[in-house]
Design an enzyme around this catalytic site. Structure first.
Site, short mmCIF file in Angstrom:
data_model
loop_
_atom_site.label_atom_id
_atom_site.label_comp_id
_atom_site.label_asym_id
_atom_site.label_seq_id
_atom_site.Cartn_x
_atom_site.Cartn_y
_atom_site.Cartn_z
N ILE A 1 0.84 -1.20 0.00
CA ILE A 1 0.00 0.00 0.00
C ILE A 1 0.87 1.25 0.00
O ILE A 1 1.97 1.25 0.55
CB ILE A 1 -0.98 -0.01 1.20
CG1 ILE A 1 -1.94 1.17 1.14
CG2 ILE A 1 -0.25 -0.11 2.52
CD1 ILE A 1 -3.15 1.05 2.05
N CYS A 2 0.37 2.29 -0.67
CA CYS A 2 0.99 3.61 -0.67
C CYS A 2 2.37 3.56 -1.33
O CYS A 2 2.48 3.31 -2.53
CB CYS A 2 1.04 4.15 0.75
SG CYS A 2 1.40 5.89 0.91
N HIS A 3 3.45 3.74 -0.55
CA HIS A 3 4.81 3.65 -1.07
C HIS A 3 5.36 2.22 -1.03
O HIS A 3 6.49 1.98 -1.45
CB HIS A 3 5.75 4.57 -0.28
CG HIS A 3 5.58 6.02 -0.58
ND1 HIS A 3 4.61 6.79 0.02
CD2 HIS A 3 6.25 6.85 -1.42
CE1 HIS A 3 4.69 8.03 -0.44
NE2 HIS A 3 5.68 8.10 -1.31
N SER B 1 -2.95 -0.79 -2.91
CA SER B 1 -3.84 0.35 -2.69
C SER B 1 -3.00 1.61 -2.61
O SER B 1 -1.78 1.56 -2.50
CB SER B 1 -4.65 0.16 -1.40
OG SER B 1 -5.69 -0.76 -1.59
#
Length: 172
Positions: free
Chosen positions: A103-105, A153
């Site tokens: 998720i994210c980074h 995500s």
């Protein structure tokens, strides 16, 4: 059936991107094992809301010991990808075909491991160009599941969908 989930994590992780999935995995009866350079070390989230005591050193684990891999975002994945042991662990895990949740980074570790060419995923806005340059198909949506293996995500706002799909792949 209880699964063992590896989490590659270090300082300045995005607090909720670890705590939310980890809590959901534990509620479903799964074991969450945190991995960093040094077992017993305490790492802190970038917002200061969460701290995690590391269970295992990267030198004492192999992907074969785990059923799934969680890569929370924040600055943690960028720090970890500077250490080839974490990149190799990530590469070997993805190549094993077992579920990976980023998720994210978090996809920064996947990019460094060179395992997303031809895959479908999403990520936080600042690394979209990196995802595309690594050969992946980028989708700007709350959750993307590729080949029933890779769940990605964008941000903490997407955690409900991220957790739902991760739990589905775990069979929970």
């Amino acid at each position: 059936m209880s699964k063992k989930i590896a989490v590659l994590i270090t300082d300045e992780f995005e607090d909720s991107e670890f705590t939310s999935p980890a809590d959901e995995f534990r509620k479903a009866g799964h074991e969450v094992i945190t991995i960093e350079k040094q077992a017993g070390k305490t790492v802190k989230g970038k917002k200061g809301e969460a701290s995690v005591t590391i269970d295992k050193s990267i030198d004492e684990v192999t992907p074969a010991e785990f059923d799934a891999l969680l890569l929370p975002g924040g600055h943690s994945p960028d720090y970890l990808r500077g250490d080839n042991r974490f990149v190799t662990f990530t590469r070997d895990f993805v190549n094993s075909g077992k579920p990976v949740f980023a998720i994210c980074h978090g996809p920064q570790l996947l990019i460094s491991a060179d395992v997303i060419r031809g895959r479908k995923l999403t990520a936080v806005k600042p690394i979209i160009i990196d995802v595309k340059n690594a050969g992946a198909e980028f989708y700007d949506q709350e959750v993307v599941v590729d080949k029933d293996q890779l769940v990605t995500s964008r941000t903490p706002d997407d955690l409900p969908a991220f957790n739902r799909e991760a739990l589905r792949l775990l069979g929970a």
